[in-house]
Design a protein around this motif. Structure first.
Motif, short mmCIF file in Angstrom:
data_model
loop_
_atom_site.label_atom_id
_atom_site.label_comp_id
_atom_site.label_asym_id
_atom_site.label_seq_id
_atom_site.Cartn_x
_atom_site.Cartn_y
_atom_site.Cartn_z
N THR A 1 0.81 -1.22 0.00
CA THR A 1 0.00 0.00 0.00
C THR A 1 0.84 1.27 0.00
O THR A 1 0.35 2.32 -0.40
CB THR A 1 -0.94 0.05 1.22
N GLY A 2 2.08 1.18 0.49
CA GLY A 2 2.92 2.37 0.59
C GLY A 2 2.59 3.25 1.78
O GLY A 2 3.15 4.34 1.92
N LEU A 3 1.72 2.79 2.67
CA LEU A 3 1.38 3.59 3.85
C LEU A 3 2.51 3.55 4.86
O LEU A 3 3.22 2.55 4.99
CB LEU A 3 0.08 3.07 4.48
N ARG A 4 2.67 4.63 5.59
CA ARG A 4 3.70 4.75 6.62
C ARG A 4 3.22 4.10 7.92
O ARG A 4 2.03 3.89 8.12
CB ARG A 4 4.01 6.22 6.86
N TYR A 5 4.18 3.84 8.81
CA TYR A 5 3.89 3.19 10.08
C TYR A 5 2.79 3.92 10.85
O TYR A 5 1.82 3.31 11.30
CB TYR A 5 5.17 3.13 10.92
N SER A 6 2.91 5.24 11.00
CA SER A 6 1.91 5.99 11.77
C SER A 6 0.56 5.97 11.08
O SER A 6 -0.48 5.99 11.75
CB SER A 6 2.37 7.43 12.01
N GLU A 7 0.55 5.94 9.76
CA GLU A 7 -0.72 5.87 9.03
C GLU A 7 -1.37 4.50 9.25
O GLU A 7 -2.58 4.42 9.51
CB GLU A 7 -0.48 6.12 7.54
N ILE A 8 -0.57 3.45 9.18
CA ILE A 8 -1.08 2.10 9.42
C ILE A 8 -1.55 1.97 10.86
O ILE A 8 -2.59 1.36 11.14
CB ILE A 8 -0.02 1.03 9.08
N ARG A 9 -0.81 2.57 11.78
CA ARG A 9 -1.17 2.51 13.20
C ARG A 9 -2.54 3.13 13.45
O ARG A 9 -3.26 2.72 14.36
CB ARG A 9 -0.10 3.22 14.03
N SER A 10 -2.94 4.10 12.64
CA SER A 10 -4.23 4.77 12.83
C SER A 10 -5.42 3.98 12.29
O SER A 10 -6.56 4.30 12.61
CB SER A 10 -4.20 6.15 12.16
N LEU A 11 -5.16 2.94 11.50
CA LEU A 11 -6.25 2.20 10.86
C LEU A 11 -6.99 1.30 11.85
O LEU A 11 -6.39 0.71 12.74
CB LEU A 11 -5.70 1.34 9.72
N THR A 12 -8.29 1.23 11.65
CA THR A 12 -9.12 0.32 12.44
C THR A 12 -9.75 -0.70 11.49
O THR A 12 -9.64 -0.58 10.26
CB THR A 12 -10.25 1.09 13.15
N ARG A 13 -10.44 -1.67 12.06
CA ARG A 13 -11.16 -2.64 11.23
C ARG A 13 -12.15 -1.92 10.33
O ARG A 13 -12.33 -2.26 9.18
CB ARG A 13 -11.85 -3.67 12.13
N GLY A 14 -12.77 -0.87 10.85
CA GLY A 14 -13.74 -0.10 10.10
C GLY A 14 -13.16 0.69 8.94
O GLY A 14 -13.89 1.17 8.08
N SER A 15 -11.83 0.84 8.89
CA SER A 15 -11.18 1.55 7.79
C SER A 15 -11.18 0.74 6.51
O SER A 15 -10.97 1.28 5.43
CB SER A 15 -9.73 1.88 8.15
N PHE A 16 -11.41 -0.57 6.63
CA PHE A 16 -11.31 -1.48 5.48
C PHE A 16 -12.68 -1.75 4.88
O PHE A 16 -13.67 -1.89 5.59
CB PHE A 16 -10.68 -2.81 5.91
#
Length: 172
Positions: free
Chosen positions: A87-102
């Motif tokens: 995805t190319g997402l950064r660590y902090s961006e991935i850290r912010s994701l929840t199940r509801g983000s998908f």
């Protein structure tokens, strides 16, 4: 043993604080106004580079069997690394994701990144291709919608990656 970039960041913050002190009439002058930033290019601590396909396979294989590290099992870290690479997402961006983000209902599957979590400050919808989408759906199936997608510790992404690279004998 501070890098020039870190030094410049601290200097900017301190100068802003002193300027606020003067503006708020808590000080008569800014004692740091004469200081200049240092050249960041003259003190480059780490040369960024792309991993080769063999290096990626090696560190993922090492992570897979390494056991729990930084609160994540080996298979969880492998899924995290695959997700980050694809995805190319950064660590902090991935850290912010929840199940509801998908969103696994659409084809292709997507993940939504809120503006406040994105480095550029803009919301984004990122495509998650198969077979990663299927693996992510399986992994997140038992997560509550508000639960974080990955159990990531704040600010520990680089250390976690370095530990798995070292296990595989891949230079950082």
């Amino acid at each position: 043993d501070m890098s020039n970039r870190t030094s410049n960041s601290y200097l900017s913050s301190l100068k802003a604080f002193c300027a606020w002190m003067v503006k708020s009439k808590m000080a008569t002058a800014n004692p740091l106004s004469h200081l200049s930033k240092v050249n960041e290019k003259s003190d480059y601590r780490h040369q960024s580079r792309a991993f080769t396909d063999d290096e990626v396979q090696a560190f993922m294989a090492a992570a897979e069997v390494a056991g729990v590290s930084y609160g994540m099992t080996g298979p969880e870290r492998v899924l995290l690394y695959r997700f980050a690479l694809e995805t190319g997402l950064r660590y902090s961006e991935i850290r912010s994701l929840t199940r509801g983000s998908f969103n696994f209902v659409t084809t292709p599957a997507t993940v939504f990144l809120a503006a406040q979590s994105a480095k550029n400050g803009h919301e984004a919808t990122v495509v998650v291709r198969e077979p990663l989408a299927s693996d992510m759906a399986d992994y997140l199936r038992m997560h509550a919608p508000a639960a974080r997608a990955f159990r990531l510790q704040d600010g520990k992404g680089g250390k976690m990656l370095k530990a798995d690279l070292e296990l595989a004998g891949v230079p950082y």
